[in-house]
Design a protein around this motif. Structure first.
Motif, PDB file in Angstrom:
ATOM      1  N   GLU A 198       0.853  -1.195   0.000  1.00  0.00           N
ATOM      2  CA  GLU A 198       0.000   0.000   0.000  1.00  0.00           C
ATOM      3  C   GLU A 198       0.890   1.248   0.000  1.00  0.00           C
ATOM      4  O   GLU A 198       1.689   1.392  -0.899  1.00  0.00           O
ATOM      5  CB  GLU A 198      -0.989  -0.038   1.178  1.00  0.00           C
TER       6      GLU A 198
ATOM      7  N   ALA B 159       2.303   7.800  -0.579  1.00  0.00           N
ATOM      8  CA  ALA B 159       1.208   7.264  -1.398  1.00  0.00           C
ATOM      9  C   ALA B 159       1.196   7.850  -2.807  1.00  0.00           C
ATOM     10  O   ALA B 159       0.183   7.754  -3.505  1.00  0.00           O
ATOM     11  CB  ALA B 159      -0.118   7.532  -0.700  1.00  0.00           C
ATOM     12  N   SER B 160       2.321   8.418  -3.235  1.00  0.00           N
ATOM     13  CA  SER B 160       2.326   9.093  -4.532  1.00  0.00           C
ATOM     14  C   SER B 160       2.107   8.139  -5.696  1.00  0.00           C
ATOM     15  O   SER B 160       1.388   8.448  -6.644  1.00  0.00           O
ATOM     16  CB  SER B 160       3.654   9.824  -4.725  1.00  0.00           C
ATOM     17  N   LEU B 161       2.767   6.978  -5.628  1.00  0.00           N
ATOM     18  CA  LEU B 161       2.640   5.995  -6.701  1.00  0.00           C
ATOM     19  C   LEU B 161       2.204   4.674  -6.081  1.00  0.00           C
ATOM     20  O   LEU B 161       2.820   4.208  -5.116  1.00  0.00           O
ATOM     21  CB  LEU B 161       3.967   5.815  -7.435  1.00  0.00           C
ATOM     22  N   THR B 162       1.185   4.075  -6.610  1.00  0.00           N
ATOM     23  CA  THR B 162       0.624   2.876  -5.981  1.00  0.00           C
ATOM     24  C   THR B 162       0.943   1.599  -6.731  1.00  0.00           C
ATOM     25  O   THR B 162       0.701   0.509  -6.219  1.00  0.00           O
ATOM     26  CB  THR B 162      -0.900   2.998  -5.880  1.00  0.00           C
ATOM     27  N   ASN B 163       1.497   1.702  -7.927  1.00  0.00           N
ATOM     28  CA  ASN B 163       1.804   0.489  -8.690  1.00  0.00           C
ATOM     29  C   ASN B 163       2.861   0.819  -9.742  1.00  0.00           C
ATOM     30  O   ASN B 163       3.148   1.999  -9.997  1.00  0.00           O
ATOM     31  CB  ASN B 163       0.544  -0.087  -9.348  1.00  0.00           C
TER      32      ASN B 163
END
Lengths: 154, 59
Positions: B29, B47-51
């Motif tokens: 996460e 949480a800037s990039l999640t994938n």
């Protein structure tokens, strides 16, 4: 499940598995309780031993000095032997453009990325993850000459 | 993000030339844990990039 209550086995499919455990005591009027147990099984998304070609990898050079990059596979290792960089030696300038190789899928979400790293030079090197494109990624790098370990995002 | 670099975290430790490091990057996460030779170097939330994909870098 064994007679002693041990649930055992080898998961073969990724996913989230719920086990509901019912606990009943031996009193004349049994007391009953329930407990949920969750098992999370993760798949091996990607494995690379570097034999043959760089087929699964895409190379990008964004450093403007002493390029191009020289990536090749040697004895089961991915080796980059060029001194390509962006010409800015100040440690506080965080772009530190050079060259990188990426692989995988943009949809990968939660994962562990494990690899061996070694540098015979003293400049920056490291890893990238959650890489979407050249403008959106995380990069962890280490630099001996400038004495830092740094996590940046772009 | 979107082409602009920013620092998430850093320290001032230099690596040892010609030493092999086993690096492990765990992204769960918004938590990012980076370990070298089983020692946690950074443990942060972002949480800037999640994938996204994986890569290796020289620069």
């Amino acid at each position: 499940m064994s007679s002693s209550g041990i649930l055992s086995g080898t998961p073969v499919l990724e996913g989230q598995y719920r086990f509901k455990v019912k606990i009943t005591d031996s009193s004349p009027i049994p007391q009953i309780n329930y407990q949920d147990l969750w098992l999370y099984v993760n798949a091996n998304l990607f494995e690379e031993h570097f034999s043959g070609s760089l087929g699964q990898w895409t190379i990008v050079d964004d450093g403007t000095e002493t390029g191009p990059s020289k990536w090749n596979i040697t004895s089961g290792q991915l080796v980059q032997s060029s001194n390509i960089w962006d010409g800015i030696s100040d440690a506080n300038q965080i772009a530190k453009l050079g060259t990188y190789a990426y692989a995988g899928d943009t949809l990968w979400h939660n994962y562990e990325y494990i690899l061996k790293l070694r540098s015979s030079d003293d400049d920056g090197f490291g890893v990238m993850f959650r890489f979407i494109d050249n403008d959106n990624y995380y990069r962890f790098s280490m630099d001996k000459q400038r004495a830092y370990r740094r996590l940046v995002k772009k | 993000m979107n082409g602009v670099f920013s620092t998430v975290t850093q320290d001032n430790v230099a690596y040892t030339q010609n030493s092999t490091y086993i690096a492990k990057i765990s992204v769960i996460e918004d938590r990012i844990i980076i370990s070298l030779n089983d020692i946690v170097v950074f443990d942060v939330e972002d949480a800037s990039l999640t994938n996204g994909r994986i890569g290796v870098y020289c620069g």
